[in-house]
Design a protein around this motif. Structure first.
Motif, PDB file in Angstrom:
ATOM      1  N   PHE A 230       6.429   5.694 -22.938  1.00 32.80           N
ATOM      2  CA  PHE A 230       7.465   4.909 -23.499  1.00 32.80           C
ATOM      3  C   PHE A 230       6.427   3.541 -23.984  1.00 32.80           C
ATOM      4  O   PHE A 230       6.698   3.226 -25.191  1.00 32.80           O
ATOM      5  N   CYS A 251       9.957  -4.036 -22.460  1.00 31.06           N
ATOM      6  CA  CYS A 251      11.217  -3.155 -22.067  1.00 31.06           C
ATOM      7  C   CYS A 251      12.588  -3.803 -21.545  1.00 31.06           C
ATOM      8  O   CYS A 251      13.774  -3.579 -21.959  1.00 31.06           O
ATOM      9  N   CYS A 254      15.802  -4.818 -23.823  1.00 30.67           N
ATOM     10  CA  CYS A 254      16.630  -3.739 -24.000  1.00 30.67           C
ATOM     11  C   CYS A 254      17.273  -3.255 -22.525  1.00 30.67           C
ATOM     12  O   CYS A 254      18.421  -2.885 -22.688  1.00 30.67           O
ATOM     13  N   HIS A 255      16.649  -2.994 -21.587  1.00 34.67           N
ATOM     14  CA  HIS A 255      17.028  -2.476 -20.447  1.00 34.67           C
ATOM     15  C   HIS A 255      17.347  -3.348 -19.227  1.00 34.67           C
ATOM     16  O   HIS A 255      17.871  -2.874 -18.286  1.00 34.67           O
ATOM     17  N   PRO A 263      20.250   5.238 -19.934  1.00 29.78           N
ATOM     18  CA  PRO A 263      20.592   4.807 -20.964  1.00 29.78           C
ATOM     19  C   PRO A 263      21.279   5.971 -21.637  1.00 29.78           C
ATOM     20  O   PRO A 263      21.511   6.990 -21.477  1.00 29.78           O
ATOM     21  N   VAL A 265      23.468   6.505 -25.955  1.00 29.03           N
ATOM     22  CA  VAL A 265      23.512   6.316 -27.302  1.00 29.03           C
ATOM     23  C   VAL A 265      24.267   5.068 -27.636  1.00 29.03           C
ATOM     24  O   VAL A 265      24.081   4.404 -28.763  1.00 29.03           O
ATOM     25  N   ARG A 338      14.740  10.999 -27.329  1.00 28.43           N
ATOM     26  CA  ARG A 338      14.885   9.727 -26.854  1.00 28.43           C
ATOM     27  C   ARG A 338      13.916   8.980 -26.678  1.00 28.43           C
ATOM     28  O   ARG A 338      13.690   7.518 -26.531  1.00 28.43           O
ATOM     29  N   HIS A 342      11.557   4.980 -29.041  1.00 29.81           N
ATOM     30  CA  HIS A 342      10.726   3.709 -28.875  1.00 29.81           C
ATOM     31  C   HIS A 342       9.703   3.368 -29.933  1.00 29.81           C
ATOM     32  O   HIS A 342       8.926   2.307 -29.884  1.00 29.81           O
ATOM     33  N   PHE A 344      11.144   3.005 -32.966  1.00 25.35           N
ATOM     34  CA  PHE A 344      12.046   2.224 -33.796  1.00 25.35           C
ATOM     35  C   PHE A 344      11.744   2.613 -35.278  1.00 25.35           C
ATOM     36  O   PHE A 344      11.756   1.798 -35.934  1.00 25.35           O
TER      37      PHE A 344
HETATM   38  C1  HEC Z   1      14.539  -2.462 -28.757  1.00 19.41           C
HETATM   39  C2  HEC Z   1      15.247  -1.830 -27.592  1.00 19.41           C
HETATM   40  C3  HEC Z   1      14.320  -1.191 -26.546  1.00 19.41           C
HETATM   41  C4  HEC Z   1      13.047  -1.257 -25.944  1.00 19.41           C
HETATM   42  C5  HEC Z   1      12.305  -2.415 -26.316  1.00 19.41           C
HETATM   43  C6  HEC Z   1      12.901  -0.461 -24.968  1.00 19.41           C
HETATM   44  N1  HEC Z   1      13.908   0.593 -24.819  1.00 19.41           N
HETATM   45 FE1  HEC Z   1      13.931   2.304 -23.723  1.00 19.41          FE
HETATM   46  N2  HEC Z   1      15.455   3.122 -24.800  1.00 19.41           N
HETATM   47  C7  HEC Z   1      16.144   2.027 -25.741  1.00 19.41           C
HETATM   48  C8  HEC Z   1      17.322   3.018 -26.154  1.00 19.41           C
HETATM   49  C9  HEC Z   1      18.396   2.410 -27.304  1.00 19.41           C
HETATM   50  C10 HEC Z   1      17.317   4.020 -25.295  1.00 19.41           C
HETATM   51  C11 HEC Z   1      18.310   5.047 -25.191  1.00 19.41           C
HETATM   52  C12 HEC Z   1      18.650   6.138 -26.443  1.00 19.41           C
HETATM   53  C13 HEC Z   1      19.813   7.113 -26.129  1.00 19.41           C
HETATM   54  O1  HEC Z   1      19.851   7.436 -25.057  1.00 19.41           O
HETATM   55  O2  HEC Z   1      20.512   7.688 -27.166  1.00 19.41           O
HETATM   56  C14 HEC Z   1      16.326   3.885 -24.339  1.00 19.41           C
HETATM   57  C15 HEC Z   1      16.035   5.121 -23.545  1.00 19.41           C
HETATM   58  C16 HEC Z   1      14.959   4.766 -22.534  1.00 19.41           C
HETATM   59  C17 HEC Z   1      14.720   5.811 -21.642  1.00 19.41           C
HETATM   60  C18 HEC Z   1      15.389   7.064 -21.064  1.00 19.41           C
HETATM   61  C19 HEC Z   1      15.065   8.275 -21.932  1.00 19.41           C
HETATM   62  C20 HEC Z   1      15.701   9.478 -21.441  1.00 19.41           C
HETATM   63  O3  HEC Z   1      15.178  10.687 -21.798  1.00 19.41           O
HETATM   64  O4  HEC Z   1      17.184   9.230 -21.184  1.00 19.41           O
HETATM   65  C21 HEC Z   1      13.736   5.279 -20.570  1.00 19.41           C
HETATM   66  C22 HEC Z   1      12.876   5.628 -19.418  1.00 19.41           C
HETATM   67  C23 HEC Z   1      13.331   3.982 -21.550  1.00 19.41           C
HETATM   68  N3  HEC Z   1      13.973   3.800 -22.483  1.00 19.41           N
HETATM   69  C24 HEC Z   1      12.069   3.077 -21.103  1.00 19.41           C
HETATM   70  C25 HEC Z   1      11.519   2.113 -21.755  1.00 19.41           C
HETATM   71  C26 HEC Z   1      10.548   1.487 -21.449  1.00 19.41           C
HETATM   72  C27 HEC Z   1       9.346   1.723 -20.171  1.00 19.41           C
HETATM   73  C28 HEC Z   1      10.125   0.544 -22.224  1.00 19.41           C
HETATM   74  C29 HEC Z   1       9.261  -0.380 -22.455  1.00 19.41           C
HETATM   75  C30 HEC Z   1       7.915  -0.025 -22.873  1.00 19.41           C
HETATM   76  C31 HEC Z   1      11.391   0.396 -23.183  1.00 19.41           C
HETATM   77  N4  HEC Z   1      12.177   1.556 -22.712  1.00 19.41           N
HETATM   78  C32 HEC Z   1      11.890  -0.531 -24.203  1.00 19.41           C
HETATM   79  C33 HEC Z   1      15.826   0.955 -26.146  1.00 19.41           C
HETATM   80  C34 HEC Z   1      14.577   0.277 -26.121  1.00 19.41           C
END
Ligand code: HEC
Ligand code: HEC
Ligand code: HEC
Ligand code: HEC
Ligand code: HEC
Ligand code: HEC
Ligand code: HEC
Ligand code: HEC
Ligand code: HEC
Length: 415
Positions: A230, A251, A254-255, A263, A265, A338, A342, A344
């Protein structure tokens, strides 16, 4: 010199046998008695150390005026600000510690001094955590022990004693919600409910002694130590440079940091989506968000349909295990999609979605075929069943007509 120290070390257990501090304190009450009762299970006790190794004094004398005299090095109760140096007298001494545990770290004090706790303590604020707030005082256990207050499952409560205390924290103008939020997170669920010890507890992100875990230079960068793929994508995404310039922390934008939820949709589209916080619907970012959401929903729905039809076929006795196995490839593509979020970029997500849709199409067709086959077999079965019934009925009629022609048998009286 060295030999003398060693000699004393081996003498310690002998002295402990006639430990006047322990004996007298065990007979006292309340806060004076507690240490003596607790000490039995303390790792320092089991390693042969006694009260005097921390408090000084003379354990050989039963006279409190002697045993607890400054002349015999007695230090009394240890002041909170003096605790780290006391513990470090041994724990920063690799010669001593490695006799007991060859691989043990001896940098706890050095690390502690880099933390907010350590810096504030050095400035005279005794309310921060020192060694005994996390490890206990007279009942210190090995850190791996399930009952140790620093065991990953118990650590959140150990930190919460101070950090969930609104009164204590208001003075510092920081939140007191970390514990509550963390306990609602995917991480706590994985750790506590599923026993997944690779999921983070407080110290995995914050470090146990230092300000941060060894691999990172800022807590905000810690997610990438576990979620490596990620982070790789995020670092190459259009967000990384702009978030960094904005001072926003990767991260967690958003999280979130403590209440990290599973997470879905809905993070991408609809009211309250995280993307909408910064992107208008008709901007490039807004359109990308909507498109990515649609692609993920499309694949999710298609895989759902396949799953449903295959399950129906299986329940009606058809052999569909191969298609069900194939469907797992489809789910794999969902995971990849999914992850690809990341980057984008719509194209990055479209690729695994396309691959997943192909699998969904094939497996759905397999389900349709299986159900058709079942209908066909049922039709065939009912025809043969009807034929068998007709034959049986004919046979019965034939037997009846033969019996009627013979009439009742003699002797048994008939019916
Ligand atoms: C700009 C917003 C954003 C950022 C910044 C972001 N994420 Fe996410 N992430 C999302 C979204 C939106 C989803 C879910 C997509 C979905 O489930 O439809 C997600 C899903 C995930 C998931 C779940 C994947 C799965 O299989 O369900 C993980 C783990 C995750 N992110 C880790 C990270 C990590 C670690 C970082 C930093 C390196 C990060 N994210 C940065 C928006 C973001
Ligand atoms: C014969 C009984 C007796 C012996 C032996 C004894 N103590 Fe005490 N200790 C007491 C009593 C009573 C107090 C409470 C009154 C006081 O503070 O002097 C006390 C208090 C203490 C306190 C708390 C001081 C504080 O300021 O709260 C410490 C620490 C302590 N003892 C450690 C030791 C150590 C270490 C030894 C052995 C070297 C030892 N004691 C031997 C009876 C004893
Ligand atoms: C590993 C170091 C260590 C050892 C060994 C140790 N103590 Fe302590 N003791 C401490 C520290 C640190 C404190 C101060 C704790 C605090 O701030 O709450 C303390 C506090 C105390 C107090 C005061 C308790 C209170 O609540 O006011 C007493 C009494 C005491 N110790 C007795 C003993 C006796 C008796 C033994 C041996 C059975 C012993 N200690 C062994 C480190 C030690
Ligand atoms: C904020 C809480 C906290 C403070 C303060 C703290 N520790 Fe720790 N300590 C931990 C945690 C958490 C671990 C690791 C547990 C694990 O590995 O699962 C640990 C581990 C240890 C270990 C085992 C070896 C290692 O480094 O992993 C020793 C020894 C130790 N601490 C001593 C100390 C000493 C001495 C001090 C004071 C200078 C201190 N600790 C301060 C939480 C703390
Ligand atoms: C007289 C020397 C000495 C003093 C003082 C001392 N320790 Fe220890 N400690 C040891 C030794 C030796 C071990 C066993 C080696 C080991 O397990 O790391 C040990 C083990 C530990 C462990 C278990 C580490 C593990 O293996 O999981 C912790 C935690 C610990 N000490 C914390 C403290 C704290 C907190 C203090 C101060 C209140 C303190 N120690 C004071 C010598 C000392
Ligand atoms: C004895 C009480 C106490 C315990 C236990 C404690 N802390 Fe603290 N902690 C404090 C105080 C007080 C501060 C100072 C707040 C400040 O300066 O912002 C602090 C500061 C912090 C900070 C820095 C906050 C900031 O300013 O950004 C972090 C992070 C932290 N603690 C994490 C932890 C973790 C993780 C644990 C458990 C392993 C823990 N603490 C255990 C009292 C405690
Ligand atoms: C998944 C990683 C992670 C875990 C687990 C975690 N934290 Fe944090 N924590 C963070 C991040 C990231 C920050 C924000 C740092 C920043 O803004 O630079 C933070 C901030 C903090 C702060 C500073 C005040 C604040 O709220 O911003 C405290 C105090 C704190 N955490 C305590 C805890 C405690 C106590 C636990 C366990 C109950 C815990 N954390 C678990 C990642 C984590
Ligand atoms: C010590 C390793 C570790 C650290 C650090 C860590 N995570 Fe996790 N994370 C995990 C584990 C293990 C899981 C559970 C995986 C599972 O559910 O299969 C998880 C789950 C997740 C999930 C849910 C994934 C899903 O499919 O349900 C998200 C989102 C997430 N982490 C984001 C983060 C963020 C954001 C950070 C930083 C603030 C972070 N993680 C820090 C190990 C870590
Ligand atoms: C904290 C604010 C913030 C959040 C939240 C955020 N973005 Fe962004 N995003 C930006 C900024 C700033 C840029 C760079 C400037 C621009 O192009 O708008 C950017 C750029 C983009 C771009 C490149 C646009 C282009 O012109 O090429 C895409 C695509 C994008 N974001 C998608 C998303 C998606 C999808 C989400 C939700 C998962 C999201 N963003 C969440 C602030 C954010």
């Amino acid at each position: 010199m060295r030999t003398a120290a060693l000699f004393l070390l081996f003498l310690a257990p002998l002295a402990a046998a006639g430990n006047s501090c322990l004996e007298c304190h065990a007979a006292l009450e309340g806060r004076l008695q507690k240490p003596a009762l607790a000490f039995k299970i303390d790792i320092h006790s089991t390693r042969g150390f006694g009260c005097t190794d921390c408090h000084g004094g003379d354990a050989a004398s039963g006279d409190p005026a002697v045993s607890m005299s400054r002349a015999r090095g007695y230090k009394g109760k240890i002041a909170r600000t003096a605790v780290p140096d006391l513990c470090a007298r041994c724990h920063s001494d690799s010669n001593l510690i490695h006799k007991f545990k060859p691989q043990q770290r001896v940098d706890q004090l050095a690390q502690y001094r880099t933390s907010v706790h350590g810096k504030r303590l050095a400035a005279g604020d005794a309310a921060v955590a020192n060694c005994v707030d996390c490890h206990g005082v007279h009942d210190i256990r090995e850190v791996r022990h399930a009952l140790s207050p620093v065991h990953p499952l118990r650590l959140p409560e150990t930190c919460a004693r101070c950090h969930a205390d609104a009164g204590r924290m208001s003075k510092y103008k920081i939140e007191h919600t970390q514990f509550d939020e963390y306990r609602q997170s995917v991480h706590w669920t994985a750790l506590a409910k599923r026993g997944d010890l690779s999921a983070p507890s407080c110290a995995s992100c914050h470090g146990n002694h230092g300000a941060t875990p060894p691999q990172v230079n800022s807590v905000a960068a810690v997610c990438g130590t576990c979620h490596v793929l990620f982070e790789e994508l995020y670092k190459k995404s259009p967000h990384q440079p702009v978030f960094t310039a904005m001072g926003a922390a990767g991260c967690i934008v958003c999280h979130g940091k403590h209440k990290i939820e599973k997470p879905a949709v809905k993070m991408l589209s609809g009211d309250g989506s995280v993307c909408a916080q910064c992107h208008e619907a008709d901007s490039a970012g807004g359109r990308a968000a909507a498109e990515i959401a649609n692609r993920i929903k499309e694949l999710d729905a298609a895989l759902g349909r396949s799953e449903e039809i295959l399950e129906r076929a299986r329940q009606s006795g058809m052999e569909v295990s191969e298609a069900q196995l194939q469907l797992m490839d489809g789910r794999e593509n969902m995971i990849k999609a999914r992850l690809a979020v990341h980057a984008f970029q719509t194209a990055a997500v479209a690729k695994p979605v396309q691959a997943g849709l192909v699998v969904a199409g094939k497996t759905y067709a397999a389900g349709v075929a299986a159900l058709k086959e079942r209908t066909f077999r049922r039709f065939g079965l009912s025809i043969s069943l009807a034929a068998i019934l007709a034959t049986m009925a004919g046979l019965w009629l034939a037997i009846r007509s033969i019996e009627n022609h013979r009439g009742p048998r003699s002797g048994t009286g008939g019916s």
